[in-house]
Design a protein around this motif. Sequence first.
Motif, PDB file in Angstrom:
ATOM      1  N   ARG A  86     -12.482  12.429   5.034  1.00 50.06           N
ATOM      2  CA  ARG A  86     -11.755  11.544   4.072  1.00 50.06           C
ATOM      3  C   ARG A  86     -12.636  11.190   3.092  1.00 50.06           C
ATOM      4  O   ARG A  86     -13.767  11.121   3.041  1.00 50.06           O
ATOM      5  CB  ARG A  86     -11.776  10.340   5.082  1.00 50.06           C
ATOM      6  CG  ARG A  86     -10.943   9.167   4.329  1.00 50.06           C
ATOM      7  CD  ARG A  86     -11.252   7.914   5.366  1.00 50.06           C
ATOM      8  NE  ARG A  86     -10.633   6.764   4.895  1.00 50.06           N
ATOM      9  CZ  ARG A  86      -9.452   6.169   5.296  1.00 50.06           C
ATOM     10  NH1 ARG A  86      -8.671   6.800   6.162  1.00 50.06           N
ATOM     11  NH2 ARG A  86      -8.981   4.961   4.993  1.00 50.06           N
TER      12      ARG A  86
ATOM     13  N   ASP B 243     -11.201   6.437  -0.218  1.00 48.33           N
ATOM     14  CA  ASP B 243     -10.395   5.680   0.522  1.00 48.33           C
ATOM     15  C   ASP B 243     -11.102   4.587   1.639  1.00 48.33           C
ATOM     16  O   ASP B 243     -11.337   5.052   2.793  1.00 48.33           O
ATOM     17  CB  ASP B 243      -9.536   6.953   1.268  1.00 48.33           C
ATOM     18  CG  ASP B 243      -8.161   6.120   1.967  1.00 48.33           C
ATOM     19  OD1 ASP B 243      -7.862   4.935   1.677  1.00 48.33           O
ATOM     20  OD2 ASP B 243      -7.638   6.993   2.862  1.00 48.33           O
ATOM     21  N   PRO B 244     -10.961   3.483   1.343  1.00 51.90           N
ATOM     22  CA  PRO B 244     -11.485   2.390   2.113  1.00 51.90           C
ATOM     23  C   PRO B 244     -11.164   2.246   3.520  1.00 51.90           C
ATOM     24  O   PRO B 244     -10.018   2.537   3.801  1.00 51.90           O
ATOM     25  CB  PRO B 244     -11.369   1.216   1.364  1.00 51.90           C
ATOM     26  CG  PRO B 244     -10.086   1.299   0.504  1.00 51.90           C
ATOM     27  CD  PRO B 244     -10.037   2.707   0.197  1.00 51.90           C
TER      28      PRO B 244
ATOM     29  N   ILE C 237      -6.355  -8.730   3.360  1.00 52.43           N
ATOM     30  CA  ILE C 237      -7.408  -8.399   2.305  1.00 52.43           C
ATOM     31  C   ILE C 237      -8.296  -9.640   2.106  1.00 52.43           C
ATOM     32  O   ILE C 237      -7.643 -10.687   1.772  1.00 52.43           O
ATOM     33  CB  ILE C 237      -7.125  -7.728   1.038  1.00 52.43           C
ATOM     34  CG1 ILE C 237      -5.985  -6.597   1.444  1.00 52.43           C
ATOM     35  CG2 ILE C 237      -7.775  -7.686  -0.080  1.00 52.43           C
ATOM     36  CD1 ILE C 237      -6.682  -5.353   1.823  1.00 52.43           C
TER      37      ILE C 237
ATOM     38  N   LEU D  32     -15.020  -1.125  -3.190  1.00 46.42           N
ATOM     39  CA  LEU D  32     -14.447  -2.293  -3.624  1.00 46.42           C
ATOM     40  C   LEU D  32     -14.961  -3.606  -3.586  1.00 46.42           C
ATOM     41  O   LEU D  32     -15.874  -3.589  -2.288  1.00 46.42           O
ATOM     42  CB  LEU D  32     -13.093  -2.355  -3.104  1.00 46.42           C
ATOM     43  CG  LEU D  32     -12.125  -1.098  -3.091  1.00 46.42           C
ATOM     44  CD1 LEU D  32     -10.695  -1.163  -2.442  1.00 46.42           C
ATOM     45  CD2 LEU D  32     -11.654  -1.166  -4.842  1.00 46.42           C
TER      46      LEU D  32
ATOM     47  N   THR E 292     -13.478  -6.177  -2.325  1.00 46.49           N
ATOM     48  CA  THR E 292     -12.631  -6.685  -1.277  1.00 46.49           C
ATOM     49  C   THR E 292     -12.724  -5.878  -0.135  1.00 46.49           C
ATOM     50  O   THR E 292     -13.151  -4.604  -0.204  1.00 46.49           O
ATOM     51  CB  THR E 292     -11.234  -6.576  -1.815  1.00 46.49           C
ATOM     52  OG1 THR E 292     -10.624  -5.328  -1.860  1.00 46.49           O
ATOM     53  CG2 THR E 292     -10.852  -7.590  -2.792  1.00 46.49           C
TER      54      THR E 292
ATOM     55  N   ALA F 170     -10.898  -4.991   3.783  1.00 44.24           N
ATOM     56  CA  ALA F 170      -9.427  -4.903   4.728  1.00 44.24           C
ATOM     57  C   ALA F 170      -9.773  -5.048   6.231  1.00 44.24           C
ATOM     58  O   ALA F 170     -10.868  -4.547   6.760  1.00 44.24           O
ATOM     59  CB  ALA F 170      -8.624  -3.759   4.654  1.00 44.24           C
TER      60      ALA F 170
ATOM     61  N   PRO G  91     -10.880   3.788  10.743  1.00 46.76           N
ATOM     62  CA  PRO G  91      -9.256   4.520  10.275  1.00 46.76           C
ATOM     63  C   PRO G  91      -8.590   5.180  11.406  1.00 46.76           C
ATOM     64  O   PRO G  91      -9.004   5.195  12.478  1.00 46.76           O
ATOM     65  CB  PRO G  91      -9.738   5.294   9.234  1.00 46.76           C
ATOM     66  CG  PRO G  91     -11.137   5.755   9.829  1.00 46.76           C
ATOM     67  CD  PRO G  91     -11.644   4.667  10.414  1.00 46.76           C
ATOM     68  N   SER G  92      -7.505   5.708  11.236  1.00 48.29           N
ATOM     69  CA  SER G  92      -6.700   6.367  12.324  1.00 48.29           C
ATOM     70  C   SER G  92      -7.929   7.524  12.596  1.00 48.29           C
ATOM     71  O   SER G  92      -8.589   8.244  11.735  1.00 48.29           O
ATOM     72  CB  SER G  92      -5.525   6.798  11.548  1.00 48.29           C
ATOM     73  OG  SER G  92      -5.617   7.764  10.390  1.00 48.29           O
TER      74      SER G  92
ATOM     75  N   ILE H 264      -0.346  -3.762   5.812  1.00 48.71           N
ATOM     76  CA  ILE H 264      -1.584  -4.552   4.912  1.00 48.71           C
ATOM     77  C   ILE H 264      -1.026  -5.263   4.070  1.00 48.71           C
ATOM     78  O   ILE H 264      -0.087  -5.002   3.020  1.00 48.71           O
ATOM     79  CB  ILE H 264      -2.151  -3.299   4.466  1.00 48.71           C
ATOM     80  CG1 ILE H 264      -2.945  -2.278   5.216  1.00 48.71           C
ATOM     81  CG2 ILE H 264      -3.607  -3.639   3.533  1.00 48.71           C
ATOM     82  CD1 ILE H 264      -3.625  -0.843   4.752  1.00 48.71           C
TER      83      ILE H 264
ATOM     84  N   ARG I 242       0.705  -1.736   2.277  1.00 46.96           N
ATOM     85  CA  ARG I 242       1.442  -0.493   2.917  1.00 46.96           C
ATOM     86  C   ARG I 242       2.241  -1.248   4.170  1.00 46.96           C
ATOM     87  O   ARG I 242       1.985  -2.141   4.929  1.00 46.96           O
ATOM     88  CB  ARG I 242       0.036  -0.084   3.583  1.00 46.96           C
ATOM     89  CG  ARG I 242       0.604   1.026   4.791  1.00 46.96           C
ATOM     90  CD  ARG I 242      -0.540   1.858   5.312  1.00 46.96           C
ATOM     91  NE  ARG I 242      -1.239   1.280   6.408  1.00 46.96           N
ATOM     92  CZ  ARG I 242      -2.337   1.640   7.208  1.00 46.96           C
ATOM     93  NH1 ARG I 242      -2.832   2.677   6.811  1.00 46.96           N
ATOM     94  NH2 ARG I 242      -2.836   0.740   8.053  1.00 46.96           N
TER      95      ARG I 242
ATOM     96  N   SER J 241      -1.745   2.429  -1.229  1.00 49.53           N
ATOM     97  CA  SER J 241      -1.817   1.266  -0.846  1.00 49.53           C
ATOM     98  C   SER J 241      -2.505   0.023  -1.993  1.00 49.53           C
ATOM     99  O   SER J 241      -3.268  -0.701  -1.666  1.00 49.53           O
ATOM    100  CB  SER J 241      -2.614   1.096   0.273  1.00 49.53           C
ATOM    101  OG  SER J 241      -4.057   1.384   0.312  1.00 49.53           O
TER     102      SER J 241
HETATM  103  P1  AMP Z   1      -6.106   4.122   7.881  1.00 47.94           P
HETATM  104  O1  AMP Z   1      -6.758   3.081   8.512  1.00 47.94           O
HETATM  105  O2  AMP Z   1      -6.627   5.527   7.863  1.00 47.94           O
HETATM  106  O3  AMP Z   1      -4.865   4.101   8.243  1.00 47.94           O
HETATM  107  O4  AMP Z   1      -6.146   3.661   6.279  1.00 47.94           O
HETATM  108  C1  AMP Z   1      -6.666   2.313   5.865  1.00 47.94           C
HETATM  109  C2  AMP Z   1      -5.803   1.959   4.571  1.00 47.94           C
HETATM  110  O5  AMP Z   1      -6.219   0.642   4.289  1.00 47.94           O
HETATM  111  C3  AMP Z   1      -5.931   2.942   3.551  1.00 47.94           C
HETATM  112  O6  AMP Z   1      -4.447   3.251   2.973  1.00 47.94           O
HETATM  113  C4  AMP Z   1      -6.775   2.146   2.474  1.00 47.94           C
HETATM  114  O7  AMP Z   1      -6.374   2.269   1.025  1.00 47.94           O
HETATM  115  C5  AMP Z   1      -6.366   0.632   2.622  1.00 47.94           C
HETATM  116  N1  AMP Z   1      -7.448  -0.304   2.492  1.00 47.94           N
HETATM  117  C6  AMP Z   1      -8.567  -0.430   3.116  1.00 47.94           C
HETATM  118  N2  AMP Z   1      -9.461  -1.209   2.363  1.00 47.94           N
HETATM  119  C7  AMP Z   1      -8.552  -1.859   1.247  1.00 47.94           C
HETATM  120  C8  AMP Z   1      -8.779  -2.693   0.386  1.00 47.94           C
HETATM  121  N3  AMP Z   1      -9.756  -3.639   0.117  1.00 47.94           N
HETATM  122  N4  AMP Z   1      -7.862  -2.997  -0.634  1.00 47.94           N
HETATM  123  C9  AMP Z   1      -6.781  -2.493  -0.473  1.00 47.94           C
HETATM  124  N5  AMP Z   1      -6.439  -1.466   0.503  1.00 47.94           N
HETATM  125  C10 AMP Z   1      -7.349  -1.245   1.536  1.00 47.94           C
END
Ligand code: AMP
Length: 315
Positions: A49, A53-54, A91, A106, A108, A110, A133-134, A174, A186, A209
């Motif tokens: 990854r 990509d957070p 967030i 970031l 911030t 999630a 993540p997935s 999200i 998302r 996202s």
């Molecule tokens: P996944 O868990 O692989 O489905 O992907 C996690 C998603 O959360 C990704 O699309 C990230 O861009 C999004 N995401 C995680 N942290 C943040 C954040 N602080 N702000 C915006 N989007 C986030």
Amino acid sequence: MPADCGIDEAAAVLRAGGLVAFPTETVYGLGANALDPNAAARIFEAKARPSFDPLISHLADAADLPALVGAVPPAVAALADRFWPGPLTLIVDRPAAIPPIVTSGLDTMAVRVPDEPSARALIAAAGVPVAAPSANRFGQLSPTRAEHVVAGLGGAVDVVLDGGPTRCGIESTIVDARGERPVVLRLGALPVEALVEAVGPVEVRQGSSGRPVAPGTLAAHYAPRTPLRLDAVGAHDGGRRGFLAFREPPADGDWAAVEVLSPSGDLTAAAARLFDALHRLDAAGVTEIVAEAVPDAGVGRAVNDRLRRAAATWH
Ligand code: AMP
Ligand code: MG
């Protein structure tokens, strides 16, 4: 990979900095201790990854949120109150305890509480927030069964917990509710309509996202290895083709493999089957998958979003 590994053993692996794949109600997650930057780094490595990509961090209980991040904006707290445990990621400001690698730098983060008792038991037993993540290679089809995880990540994971097929089958919605009007970053398993009913108007920001990433990077995602076309009437490359249908098989055409998402036209059921059906079509030895969009309402919007991104990989 211990086949009969229980929750306590898996929690110990997490605490020791290892990777545990586990079922949530959305898709299988690839979990690591979110307080440990080395453990988080292993997630990026196992998934290949990109570091921009957070990750989403998972808590065992909504009451753990203020303990982790301090004061929570009222609108965020109201959404957590209404929809947790559940497929809604919120967030919040990143607390100092969460290392920057988890949020890709970031300020911030999630966060969500999954609506799957075994996942919450695992997180509670680990005693730490779990970044997850997935549990698939970056950009590929999301895993909705333990077999998908093993096939995709195999030896890169220390433990895979098998909880059978996941209930929602599609990722969390999200939402950034820190500002005046909540923004959907998302589309996901929690329908926009349910958000609107709870908090009034929301803005849906389509595309990646909301992250300041390279344009288009995440437009291509969730993709099978086989080229996928969306609503491609008449397009034919002459090879063996597979069809992903919403309610019924196509009346004409020469299809080597057909998957029907929901004969009764139930969008929730269609979402639950989406990735499983795509995994099967991908394994069917076809040269192209033609997918039909589903009605663009409720969780159907998230299904169409996934199909568009899968198709974008091939155009
Ligand atoms: P996944 O868990 O692989 O489905 O992907 C996690 C998603 O959360 C990704 O699309 C990230 O861009 C999004 N995401 C995680 N942290 C943040 C954040 N602080 N702000 C915006 N989007 C986030
Ligand atoms: Mg993913």
